[in-house]
Design an enzyme around this catalytic site. Structure first.
Site: not given
Length: 490
Positions: A17, A19-20, A24, A39, A133
């Site tokens: 996957g 993200g910004g 990964v 990552k 988080d």
């Protein structure tokens, strides 16, 4: 980035996957004959020393902890182009978010998740680290061989927002996932482990009754959460003792919560009673190939301000459509063939509690709504707001959910920059427009986790702005929703 053949000494199999802030990859450690997750910091952030430092701190925080319930970091390195990478545990059974999408957990399964996640958080706290988080997407599952049989283990992951306790006591960045973040964290106050306990209690509530305790559209809303609904539902009834334990964990004042995570977990187990314990035979959480994900989904850092965006006011539907003309022109220029699409038959119009804001959305968006007032950023005061989405956490940057947020806030001019979305891989140029003397600024972010995100702000009056954010699977739907936003009384 294109798939590399190797990352350091690790042979790359496929992308898990992105993200910004990071991508990964599922890779293979040929020396140790084991799959790993690698990552890698996104190349557009390599020169940003603050982001780079945060990325490396995640690895350092994780290395401080020796716990089976915290994702392990085995190695770290730097690619030839200067990007750092972390080599971590590979979670072959997906995330808690994945599980909750397809099945409800029993009380025993929920308790076991709380026990294992609680053990991971406690290990972090003992080492002087806050997670900050805790949410379903950051609870990973992996299979392990234990006592001659295969078990599923829950692990706490993604410390992108993690902070050393000595740092958190002096300086706290306002960040986190609104529906799970503690009020003191949303307010930017110094933190202690009770902030993670609050998030664990919110996670408990979600697992037990199938809905989150809150559906906050912003961190501002999370700063003053109020009392959650009763834990029991018509389908699932819990003793008052269970409700009391979870509510104490969700106390807005941290002094009213449990002393620590371990005390909360112990109290929850006692309240649920022996009937909630997971059975002794077989994995406490079944292995399911249909559920298995290729690994952890990276959770990029959320923006420092609430997700939202301004929009055209007091105009009829026809006049507001003109505000979209710039977007239409941009889309045509990109060869997208941006025609006005036929609206779905099933639509619903929603108005906030004050009657100031209204919007028409596809009916399947109206699964989580919040028509209450919100606290404008930077202590600007309380103003009308409206949030509607397909899920309670639709503003979470890692989800593919859809929704719209409207919020009035003070301001005598348009801001230089609308909220940023590093989780999206592209962004159109800002479009500044004037409609009947009302200045507007719009930015369309593309290739986002759920499709497109549109940020818009409009000067409603000399001292008022309207901020609107739309997250949608396609531009046509986003534009149609923008077209149906109205502000009354300005």
């Amino acid at each position: 980035m294109p798939m590399p053949s190797r990352l350091g000494r690790y042979a790359v199999r496929r992308r898990i996957g992105s993200g910004g802030f990071a991508t990964v990859w599922l890779a293979y450690d040929e020396q140790l004959d084991s799959p790993v997750a690698v990552k890698v910091l996104a190349d557009n952030w390599t020169e940003d020393q603050a982001v780079r430092q945060r990325f490396l701190e995640e690895g350092r925080f994780l290395r401080k902890v020796e716990s089976p319930y915290v994702v392990s970091v085995y190695d770290a390195g730097e690619l030839e182009d200067g990007r750092p990478y972390l080599v971590m545990s590979y979670a072959d059974q997906g995330t808690l978010a994945d599980r909750l999408e397809v099945l409800a957990l029993t009380s025993g399964q929920a308790l076991e998740v709380v026990r294992q996640v609680g053990a991971g958080l406690q290990a972090l706290h003992v080492r002087g680290v806050l997670h900050r988080d805790v949410k379903p997407a950051n609870v990973l599952f992996r299979t392990v061989e234990e006592g001659g049989r295969t078990e599923v283990r829950a692990m706490v992951a993604d410390l992108g927002l993690g902070k050393a306790l000595d740092m958190s006591s002096r300086l706290t960045m306002i960040a986190g996932t609104p529906s799970f973040v503690a009020p003191e964290q949303a307010q930017g106050e110094p933190l202690d482990p009770r902030a993670d306990q609050y998030s664990l209690a919110a996670l408990t509530y979600l697992m037990l009754c199938g809905r989150a305790p809150y559906s906050h559209a912003s961190l501002a809303a999370a700063a003053a959460p109020g009392a959650p609904p009763a834990l029991s539902t018509p389908d699932r009834d819990f003793p008052p003792e269970v409700d009391a334990v979870v509510r104490r964990g969700l106390a807005p004042d941290r002094e009213d919560r449990w002393p620590d995570v371990a005390a909360y977990v112990e109290a929850l187990a006692a309240a649920l009673g022996p009937d909630a314990d997971a059975g002794p035979s077989g994995p406490w959480l079944p292995l399911d190939p249909e559920l298995t994900q290729p690994g952890a989904r990276p959770s990029p850092l959320p923006p420092s301000r609430p997700l939202a965006e301004p929009v055209p006011p007091r105009r009829t539907r026809r006049r507001v459509l003109g505000a979209v003309a710039g977007l239409l022109a941009l889309a045509v220029g990109l060869g997208i063939g941006y025609a006005v699409e036929q609206r779905r038959d099933a639509e619903i119009s929603i108005t906030d509690d004050t009657g100031t804001l209204s919007v028409t959305v596809p009916s399947d968006w109206d699964r989580a709504r919040s028509p209450r007032m919100w606290q404008a950023p930077d202590g600007g005061g309380e103003f009308p707001a409206l949030s509607v989405g397909t899920t309670a956490d639709w503003t979470d940057v890692a989800t593919t959910a859809q929704g719209v947020f409207l919020g009035i806030l003070p301001g005598d001019e348009l801001p230089e920059q609308v909220p940023q979305h590093p989780e999206c891989d592209g962004a159109d140029e800002p479009v500044d427009d004037t409609i009947d003397d009302n200045a507007t600024r719009t930015v369309v972010y593309t290739r986002c986790p759920g499709g497109v995100t549109v940020e818009r702000i409009v000067q409603l009056a000399s001292n008022r702005l309207l901020w609107v954010q739309v997250r949608s699977a396609d531009r046509a739907t986003a534009t149609a929703v923008l077209d149906d936003v109205e502000a009354h009384g300005y």
